[in-house]
Design a protein around this motif. Sequence first.
Motif, PDB file in Angstrom:
ATOM      1  N   GLN A  20      48.503  37.488  47.621  1.00 58.26           N
ATOM      2  CA  GLN A  20      47.373  38.413  47.484  1.00 58.26           C
ATOM      3  C   GLN A  20      46.428  37.904  46.402  1.00 58.26           C
ATOM      4  N   CYS A  21      46.988  37.455  45.274  1.00 57.98           N
ATOM      5  CA  CYS A  21      46.139  37.040  44.154  1.00 57.98           C
ATOM      6  C   CYS A  21      47.013  36.342  43.117  1.00 57.98           C
ATOM      7  N   HIS A  22      46.641  35.123  42.740  1.00 59.88           N
ATOM      8  CA  HIS A  22      47.425  34.394  41.730  1.00 59.88           C
ATOM      9  C   HIS A  22      47.451  35.131  40.401  1.00 59.88           C
ATOM     10  N   LYS A  23      46.337  35.796  40.084  1.00 65.05           N
ATOM     11  CA  LYS A  23      46.294  36.507  38.806  1.00 65.05           C
ATOM     12  C   LYS A  23      47.307  37.652  38.810  1.00 65.05           C
ATOM     13  N   ARG A  24      47.410  38.324  39.942  1.00 67.99           N
ATOM     14  CA  ARG A  24      48.376  39.431  40.048  1.00 67.99           C
ATOM     15  C   ARG A  24      49.791  38.921  39.766  1.00 67.99           C
ATOM     16  N   LEU A  25      50.148  37.805  40.408  1.00 67.49           N
ATOM     17  CA  LEU A  25      51.489  37.257  40.205  1.00 67.49           C
ATOM     18  C   LEU A  25      51.690  36.883  38.737  1.00 67.49           C
ATOM     19  N   TYR A  26      50.652  36.245  38.164  1.00 64.79           N
ATOM     20  CA  TYR A  26      50.753  35.829  36.753  1.00 64.79           C
ATOM     21  C   TYR A  26      51.008  37.035  35.853  1.00 64.79           C
ATOM     22  N   LEU A  27      50.221  38.106  36.071  1.00 62.67           N
ATOM     23  CA  LEU A  27      50.363  39.294  35.219  1.00 62.67           C
ATOM     24  C   LEU A  27      51.700  39.995  35.458  1.00 62.67           C
ATOM     25  N   GLU A  28      52.158  40.016  36.688  1.00 62.49           N
ATOM     26  CA  GLU A  28      53.466  40.653  36.970  1.00 62.49           C
ATOM     27  C   GLU A  28      54.572  39.996  36.160  1.00 62.49           C
ATOM     28  N   ASP A 208      41.333  32.966  36.213  1.00 58.63           N
ATOM     29  CA  ASP A 208      40.169  33.861  36.325  1.00 58.63           C
ATOM     30  C   ASP A 208      39.987  34.225  37.786  1.00 58.63           C
ATOM     31  N   VAL A 209      40.162  35.488  38.106  1.00 56.79           N
ATOM     32  CA  VAL A 209      39.931  35.940  39.485  1.00 56.79           C
ATOM     33  C   VAL A 209      39.051  37.182  39.410  1.00 56.79           C
ATOM     34  N   GLU A 210      37.943  37.154  40.128  1.00 55.48           N
ATOM     35  CA  GLU A 210      37.026  38.291  40.112  1.00 55.48           C
ATOM     36  C   GLU A 210      37.590  39.398  41.012  1.00 55.48           C
ATOM     37  N   PRO A 211      37.690  40.636  40.508  1.00 52.53           N
ATOM     38  CA  PRO A 211      38.185  41.730  41.359  1.00 52.53           C
ATOM     39  C   PRO A 211      37.267  41.930  42.574  1.00 52.53           C
ATOM     40  N   ASP A 212      37.878  42.186  43.702  1.00 54.10           N
ATOM     41  CA  ASP A 212      37.112  42.312  44.954  1.00 54.10           C
ATOM     42  C   ASP A 212      37.989  43.042  45.979  1.00 54.10           C
ATOM     43  N   ASP A 213      37.574  42.934  47.255  1.00 51.93           N
ATOM     44  CA  ASP A 213      38.333  43.631  48.306  1.00 51.93           C
ATOM     45  C   ASP A 213      39.796  43.192  48.367  1.00 51.93           C
ATOM     46  N   HIS A 214      40.065  41.948  47.989  1.00 55.00           N
ATOM     47  CA  HIS A 214      41.450  41.466  48.100  1.00 55.00           C
ATOM     48  C   HIS A 214      42.397  42.262  47.182  1.00 55.00           C
ATOM     49  N   CYS A 215      41.828  43.004  46.217  1.00 56.31           N
ATOM     50  CA  CYS A 215      42.672  43.777  45.289  1.00 56.31           C
ATOM     51  C   CYS A 215      43.279  45.020  45.982  1.00 56.31           C
ATOM     52  N   HIS A 216      42.755  45.354  47.140  1.00 54.95           N
ATOM     53  CA  HIS A 216      43.199  46.596  47.807  1.00 54.95           C
ATOM     54  C   HIS A 216      43.985  46.339  49.091  1.00 54.95           C
ATOM     55  N   GLU A 220      47.540  47.907  47.252  1.00 59.13           N
ATOM     56  CA  GLU A 220      46.748  48.234  46.061  1.00 59.13           C
ATOM     57  C   GLU A 220      47.335  47.476  44.885  1.00 59.13           C
ATOM     58  N   CYS A 221      46.504  46.721  44.205  1.00 61.78           N
ATOM     59  CA  CYS A 221      47.019  45.963  43.066  1.00 61.78           C
ATOM     60  C   CYS A 221      47.134  46.888  41.848  1.00 61.78           C
ATOM     61  N   PRO A 222      48.263  46.868  41.168  1.00 60.38           N
ATOM     62  CA  PRO A 222      48.427  47.771  40.010  1.00 60.38           C
ATOM     63  C   PRO A 222      47.621  47.328  38.781  1.00 60.38           C
ATOM     64  N   PHE A 223      46.972  46.150  38.850  1.00 58.50           N
ATOM     65  CA  PHE A 223      46.214  45.675  37.681  1.00 58.50           C
ATOM     66  C   PHE A 223      44.722  45.961  37.819  1.00 58.50           C
ATOM     67  N   TRP A 224      44.345  46.780  38.799  1.00 53.75           N
ATOM     68  CA  TRP A 224      42.918  47.054  39.034  1.00 53.75           C
ATOM     69  C   TRP A 224      42.244  47.597  37.764  1.00 53.75           C
ATOM     70  N   SER A 225      42.846  48.565  37.115  1.00 56.96           N
ATOM     71  CA  SER A 225      42.221  49.147  35.908  1.00 56.96           C
ATOM     72  C   SER A 225      42.071  48.084  34.824  1.00 56.96           C
ATOM     73  N   HIS A 226      43.080  47.255  34.672  1.00 53.62           N
ATOM     74  CA  HIS A 226      43.009  46.192  33.663  1.00 53.62           C
ATOM     75  C   HIS A 226      41.881  45.211  33.994  1.00 53.62           C
ATOM     76  N   CYS A 227      41.819  44.778  35.252  1.00 57.07           N
ATOM     77  CA  CYS A 227      40.840  43.741  35.628  1.00 57.07           C
ATOM     78  C   CYS A 227      39.408  44.270  35.635  1.00 57.07           C
ATOM     79  N   THR A 228      39.226  45.582  35.782  1.00 55.85           N
ATOM     80  CA  THR A 228      37.861  46.124  35.889  1.00 55.85           C
ATOM     81  C   THR A 228      37.452  46.896  34.631  1.00 55.85           C
TER      82      THR A 228
HETATM   83  S1  SF4 Z   1      43.091  43.640  40.346  1.00 53.71           S
HETATM   84 FE1  SF4 Z   1      42.458  42.084  41.780  1.00 53.71          FE
HETATM   85  S2  SF4 Z   1      41.843  40.346  40.558  1.00 53.71           S
HETATM   86 FE2  SF4 Z   1      43.066  41.669  39.249  1.00 53.71          FE
HETATM   87  S3  SF4 Z   1      45.131  40.889  39.452  1.00 53.71           S
HETATM   88 FE3  SF4 Z   1      44.907  42.482  40.942  1.00 53.71          FE
HETATM   89  S4  SF4 Z   1      44.324  41.490  42.820  1.00 53.71           S
HETATM   90 FE4  SF4 Z   1      43.973  40.037  41.169  1.00 53.71          FE
END
Ligand code: SF4
Length: 495
Positions: A20-28, A208-216, A220-228
Amino acid sequence: MTSHRDPTRLSKSRFLSGLQCHKRLYLEIHAPQLAADIDDRRQTMLDMGKEINEIAHRYFPGGALVAEGHRHSTAALEKTAALMADPNVTAIFEGAFQFERTLVRVDVLERVVGGWRLIEVKAASRVKSVHLDDLAVQTHVLRGNGLDLTGVFLMHVNRQYFYSGGDVDLQRLFVLKDLTGAIHERLPGIPPRLDEMRSMLGRSRAPDVEPDDHCHAPYECPFWSHCTAAKPARWIYYLPGRKDLVRRLRLQGITTIDEIPPQVSLTPLQQRMRENVEWISPKLAERLQAVRYPVHHLDFETVMPAVPLYAHTHPYQPIPIQWSNHTEMKDGSLRQTAYLCTEQKDPREEIALSLLESVGEEGSICVYSEYEHYIVKALAEAVPRLRKDLLRVGERLWDLLEVLQSHYYHPDFQGSFSIKSVLPALVPSLDYGDLAIKDGATASAMYHRMMFTVTDWVERQRLASALHAYCARDTLGMVELRRVLSQKMKSVAPS
Ligand code: SF4
């Protein structure tokens, strides 16, 4: 950021996060504390998945469970190996396998002539792309262990199954879909993806990954609040409607709705959001005055069980379990009636009877969305002896959402006409902050808890009260929304 014992050790769910997103995996792995808590909607889905898995085990008599949890992977690997060596075990549930630092748990591994069948069980009602990735990484690991896989399958819920009562027919509740060919096509892509993820995880900071549709999607990515967190309040992503326009504008360097050039063609709602001022259509007064007194304000709450609970229903069929009605008389007086099913029985006939009594024969019935219409029609089909009466109720429904969408906008809606956005904007005293239940998904989860988990009488009462309060807030909210809008009409009426 916190460190992890072996950040390059991956699991099936981590692999899917990484897709889904490399940043998500990194943060997890490196900063899991930044994730939002699992909300009730997600928890309900997890619970449903667990329940479906347990029911699916009955499909494979003679199967054995590897009960050792994720924290005991060595014991789980040993138990799996022992079960595989036992020819009397026809299937292994939650078997653990590891290959090149990737660990997977397999929902079902069925012993068949010539080898094994890999079966992933999902509460979904169709095959999705993420299921193919899920099965592909499992296949990669199992083949790495030298298993003879004769087939790879997805077992999902059959939405067409009509439950007629008694024991659930597992052969018809589930669809077993052979995905062997599709999985083999995906297999060559798995090792390079795992390598990319491992190399990314070894870096000193998150990509660095810009939040976008792939976050949903697919989750739903649990890091949405953090990234935005640092995004402006009027971030361009919040523009409602088609996201391809948002993408084009972002490519032009536009970051906020206020920067959208005037020549860009927008839908009426997008224009209102750009103008960011209150808008009242000249026809709003006429639409508001079309209601007939007494005006009822009706809201249903429903559950959608994956495994049918009541005869003559399908998987995921919405079943109404409660309603609230605030009735406003012509003199402005108000009374509330409500129903909540607290017994383990099909509630539909009692819902229908109590509703008919509450709304009587007179007046408009204000609702918020077409969902109530759908539920009333479904009730009419489910309770044939009340069909005509219920269809007449359906003819009296008056949709406040449709009126608002066509005739009113407030900047605090921020592009959304959900009652959860509209009510706090127009009637701040009635936001949902004081309630234990704040949305429909939580209501459904709490109902399930009240009916099937909690045995303590006091706790059941507490949940019932919370459900009543939530449903009543929606219907009182509609009363107050109509009042506020009517007041606004008086203030703008020509003198
Ligand atoms: S909110 Fe989006 S950009 Fe941030 S980690 Fe999740 S999927 Fe990646």
